[in-house]
Design an enzyme around this catalytic site. Sequence first.
Site, PDB file in Angstrom:
ATOM      1  N   GLU A  49       0.782  -1.212  -0.090  1.00 55.43           N
ATOM      2  CA  GLU A  49      -0.083   0.094   0.029  1.00 55.43           C
ATOM      3  C   GLU A  49       0.768   1.234  -0.060  1.00 55.43           C
ATOM      4  OE1 GLU A  49      -2.795   0.206   3.150  1.00 55.43           O
ATOM      5  OE2 GLU A  49      -3.560  -1.894   2.571  1.00 55.43           O
ATOM      6  N   ASP A  60      -6.228   8.885   9.699  1.00 51.60           N
ATOM      7  CA  ASP A  60      -4.896   8.765  10.153  1.00 51.60           C
ATOM      8  C   ASP A  60      -4.456   9.377  11.404  1.00 51.60           C
ATOM      9  OD1 ASP A  60      -4.265   7.094   7.810  1.00 51.60           O
ATOM     10  OD2 ASP A  60      -4.003   8.917   6.743  1.00 51.60           O
TER      11      ASP A  60
END
Length: 276
Positions: A49, A60
């Site tokens: 990824e 995040d």
Amino acid sequence: MSRIAARFAALKHEGRGALVTYLSGYDPDPATSLAILRGLPGAGADVIEVGVPFTDPMADGPSIQRAGLRALKAGATLDGVLALVRDFRKENAATPVVLMGYYNPILSYGVDAFCNDAAASGVDGLIVVDVPPEEADEIEPQAKANGLDLIRLVAPTTDDARLPRVLAATTGFVYYVAITGITGTRSATTADLAAALPRIRPHTDLPVCVGFGIRTPEQAAEAARIADGAVVGTALVDALAASLDAEGRAKPDTVRKVLDQVRALAEAVRGVPSAA
């Protein structure tokens, strides 16, 4: 067969789960990012990824937010991340690459142009965190037309009524979020991991990979044992950050330190058979 499907089929034949690694593109600079990217398959990453840096990464945690800021400071753009993938593909035609990020940069780029350019660059799948299945028309037709898998996040808070709809809109693999909250803020427990499969399996034949909260080789091994793979991101981002100098620049051993962490994770994952 897509690269993602082929990789998971091969791993199933081997009887083991996948190690899926995440790092932000351009962190801490394009050359170091490319060197790490090129080294990941040899270190044991089965699926890669690549994070697309964004100024407002809502899913995040602090570590990946800082990685994104370093990358943006180094000049990261969506087009630049696609160039990284193109450079990676010059030496590796087999390892699946998934871009993970947010819709705004794609919208600014142009959805049609982005999906076409991503596929041409060697991208295999997309995780667009802020485009839920209910808004799939924003990108799903273009992704499908270009052979790009759309990988969906399933969280502990995804209720039983909505779960089948999310999974029906998913291709490639299912990304199960082992914890509630943002990335890197706490570690997943064995109970977190064990809760993943019984809810998901009845609704899909796709591989299930467990992420968010997988930090140690032991946790990665446990996730790969009960599911089809473990996703490790924050731990690798932290290893990279710890290797930088006081100004946030790569040191001569930065690439090695990150890849050593990947090797430890891969050794653990490959040491356990997958129950999935």
